[in-house]
Design an enzyme around this catalytic site. Sequence first.
Site, mmCIF file in Angstrom:
data_model
loop_
_atom_site.group_PDB
_atom_site.id
_atom_site.type_symbol
_atom_site.label_atom_id
_atom_site.label_comp_id
_atom_site.label_asym_id
_atom_site.label_seq_id
_atom_site.Cartn_x
_atom_site.Cartn_y
_atom_site.Cartn_z
ATOM 1 N N ASN A 102 -5.190 4.918 -4.755
ATOM 2 C CA ASN A 102 -5.661 5.750 -3.652
ATOM 3 C C ASN A 102 -5.693 7.197 -4.137
ATOM 4 O O ASN A 102 -4.641 7.845 -4.242
ATOM 5 C CB ASN A 102 -4.720 5.634 -2.447
ATOM 6 C CG ASN A 102 -4.667 4.232 -1.875
ATOM 7 O OD1 ASN A 102 -5.442 3.367 -2.263
ATOM 8 N ND2 ASN A 102 -3.759 4.012 -0.939
ATOM 9 N N ASN A 131 0.844 -1.195 0.000
ATOM 10 C CA ASN A 131 0.000 0.000 0.000
ATOM 11 C C ASN A 131 0.879 1.244 0.000
ATOM 12 O O ASN A 131 1.734 1.406 0.878
ATOM 13 C CB ASN A 131 -0.898 0.014 1.243
ATOM 14 C CG ASN A 131 -1.707 1.300 1.344
ATOM 15 O OD1 ASN A 131 -2.717 1.470 0.674
ATOM 16 N ND2 ASN A 131 -1.269 2.232 2.182
ATOM 17 N N GLU A 132 0.695 2.103 -1.010
ATOM 18 C CA GLU A 132 1.368 3.410 -1.078
ATOM 19 C C GLU A 132 2.873 3.287 -0.813
ATOM 20 O O GLU A 132 3.482 4.144 -0.191
ATOM 21 C CB GLU A 132 0.730 4.397 -0.099
ATOM 22 C CG GLU A 132 -0.711 4.726 -0.438
ATOM 23 C CD GLU A 132 -1.279 5.887 0.375
ATOM 24 O OE1 GLU A 132 -0.665 6.253 1.401
ATOM 25 O OE2 GLU A 132 -2.329 6.434 -0.012
ATOM 26 N N TRP A 150 -12.518 4.962 1.927
ATOM 27 C CA TRP A 150 -11.616 5.067 3.074
ATOM 28 C C TRP A 150 -12.249 6.034 4.058
ATOM 29 O O TRP A 150 -12.277 7.218 3.817
ATOM 30 C CB TRP A 150 -10.232 5.579 2.646
ATOM 31 C CG TRP A 150 -9.246 5.460 3.746
ATOM 32 C CD1 TRP A 150 -8.826 6.430 4.602
ATOM 33 C CD2 TRP A 150 -8.559 4.252 4.133
ATOM 34 N NE1 TRP A 150 -7.931 5.928 5.490
ATOM 35 C CE2 TRP A 150 -7.745 4.593 5.237
ATOM 36 C CE3 TRP A 150 -8.576 2.932 3.695
ATOM 37 C CZ2 TRP A 150 -6.946 3.666 5.878
ATOM 38 C CZ3 TRP A 150 -7.774 2.009 4.332
ATOM 39 C CH2 TRP A 150 -6.969 2.388 5.411
ATOM 40 N N LYS A 195 -12.042 9.965 8.492
ATOM 41 C CA LYS A 195 -12.661 9.741 7.185
ATOM 42 C C LYS A 195 -13.763 8.683 7.232
ATOM 43 O O LYS A 195 -14.352 8.344 6.209
ATOM 44 C CB LYS A 195 -11.608 9.339 6.143
ATOM 45 C CG LYS A 195 -10.607 10.443 5.817
ATOM 46 C CD LYS A 195 -9.695 10.034 4.675
ATOM 47 C CE LYS A 195 -8.667 11.113 4.388
ATOM 48 N NZ LYS A 195 -7.639 11.209 5.438
ATOM 49 N N TYR A 201 -7.393 16.071 -0.635
ATOM 50 C CA TYR A 201 -5.979 16.419 -0.525
ATOM 51 C C TYR A 201 -5.462 17.183 -1.737
ATOM 52 O O TYR A 201 -4.335 17.666 -1.724
ATOM 53 C CB TYR A 201 -5.130 15.157 -0.347
ATOM 54 C CG TYR A 201 -5.265 14.517 1.005
ATOM 55 C CD1 TYR A 201 -5.234 15.280 2.167
ATOM 56 C CD2 TYR A 201 -5.416 13.149 1.138
ATOM 57 C CE1 TYR A 201 -5.353 14.699 3.417
ATOM 58 C CE2 TYR A 201 -5.528 12.549 2.386
ATOM 59 C CZ TYR A 201 -5.498 13.335 3.518
ATOM 60 O OH TYR A 201 -5.609 12.744 4.759
#
Length: 751
Positions: free
Chosen positions: A433, A377-378, A512, A533, A439
């Site tokens: 994502n 992930n990321e 999310w 969130k 953001y």
Amino acid sequence: MRQIISLNRKWAFTKEALQNPAQLPETIYWVNVPHCWNAIDGQDGAGDYYRGTCWYVKELNREEIPEAQKYYVEVRGANSSADLYVGGKKLCHHDGGYSTWRVDVTEALKESTVIAIAVDNSPSDSVYPQVADFTFYGGLYRDVNLICVPESHFDLDYIGAPGIAVTPVVDGKNAKVKTEVYLTGAKEGQTLRYTLKAACGCVVAQAEQAVSETVNESVIEDVTLWNGRKNPYLYTAVVELVENGEVIDTVSTRFGCRTFEIDPERGFILNGEEYPLRGVSRHQDRWGIGNALLPEHHEEDINFILEVGCTTIRLAHYQHDQYFYDLCDEKGLVIWAEIPYISNHMPGGRANTISQMKELIAQNYNHPSIVVWGLSNEITMKGAEDADLLENHEILNNLCHEMDKTRLTTMAIVSMCPEDSKYIQIPDIVSWNHYFGWYGGDTTMNGPWFDNFHAKYPNLPVGISEYGCEALNWHTSKPTQGDYTEEYQAFYHEELIKQIAARKYLWATHVWNMFDFGADNRAEGGENGQNHKGLMTFDRKYKKDSFYAYKAWLNPEPMVHICRKRYVDRVEDVTKVTVYSNQPEVELFANGESLGVQKNNGLPFFYFDVPNTAASTKLHAVAGECTDDSLIRKVETFNESYRLKEKGAILNWFDITAPEGYFSLNDKLSDIMASPEGMALFGQMFGQMMGGGTSKEASMGFEIDPSAMMKMMGGFTVIRLTNLMGAANVSFTKEQLLGLNAQLNQIKKPE
């Protein structure tokens, strides 16, 4: 016969170093497990929760346990690393806080024996996770058992696996079922009895083989398919080890027979039919509990997820409790399971990614709900071209396919990652994502971005692994990006639902997050230590309006919901009221007077203009047989309890002067820097902060590529950005901020 004895009760807990793990500590604090030592300090902000070694110590008397030839201690979750001692002797070290592990303690058990487990969640350069936007709770936070077995038994030594693996293959109206077991200490003359049972308990196949034949292949005729939420039908495989006509050990597992494929145009296909995967991500922690969940907590969580109408869950960012996977099997939810290889690639962590992936697959192979294994992930926060990172992903991807030929691989890609990165081509399918509208950018950018990616890579299935925005109990009639209001979160998700609904090629979409969760480094939204969130609050007590937006879209059970119930006092003479319903039409009444009927235009969102001139107005919505009520009040001045107040903020947005037609700290950085004067003002400032654009910028423990950081920051207002920068050890005084605002007040906005 195998017996499993719970060891959950009465452990002596201490944070003090234990000099002699063969004795109970002098200072005794008694706890039952599951237990988590960061249940409070891991959720209160400041990033200062205790990370170190704690000890759990228990005395075990042989007279209290059954007679057996072999004994294993089974630990189902100890975060992050652990050492197990029996009678003062160290028998095992385990790295990885989310999986099951076992230790043969037979030789070490005496008439009275002290078992000690040292659990350590200290920072490490070799055990994942270390950098991520959630709290790494320490604790012995899942069940601990003593497994008592004969000398000949189904295997308990291999990485916490259950000793049985079932692989069903649907063949027309039937299913071929391969059942494989793993044995320890098998003896000549023993046999294995294989039995397959339907959900009703009736036997559908049975065979007995020599103990050397550890694989059985049977056929279930006229098989009932595991068909998601429509019909999550489960069979059971039971294998008995028989000696001289007596069953001496047994293992069993439930399984489901199903087919699936993921098509780049049609999305997810279950048993030959398109089955859209629309759902949420889930973190396992709870307010005041941390990770030490009980079965009733898991049950409550899954019931809320079912109420939303989800067909899928991404279980982030680690292996979850076996009980929750069982619930997903039972309820028909399609699952993405992953390891905590997240955010920061560590050159010394390769072995740990491999061991955690092996455990994830071996321990969860039999769950029909799981369809994909998540590699990472990321992970490209520092860039996607690192050779070691690429090789690590290739190894993991190959490992998944070697261990499991029935499922696909995927990963969650951070928004700033270049689309042409080699790393994106490694797994079978991908998800991104993206937080356009929170953001960076705005909500309208989400759908077109995926259309462009889909056009560029038409043969690569793509989904959305994360999207969302934060909401607390703040309210406004003019929701804007970054205000943390429940109203903006509702608007955001309405817009994302509209875009997702129009793109069936998205193989899966995961909000999310389902619930707010602990992130002790965070200082946002006026309540530190959490990521907000979630569609529900951290304590699971309040469903935000966005919860009902998804319920109206995904759950066919008739419903109607009036939004903004916590936003009662309003100053405007005409106020906007949103109603969610999955019914064909909605009628709204204000103090008994109809404001008209609106028809469903393909999406479950209905918008009304409501007069707000009476002292109070009772709202009553009618949609078929469903009704809902709410109340608004006319006030002359804005209720300050609705306005965001950042905890510890130097300056709040409502204290900032913002002349009409001129910039202020309340404007987005991207809008300001689009003007020559704004670019001149901020260019030098950020150039200095980012080391002239050549170094890595730290944020909440992350290191991010500077160009990617600038791209992401553009969606923030300047005041919000300066408040967030505290996590990166960048601080401003009130005078500095007011001085910067005064300069912005001199820059005219474009016409």
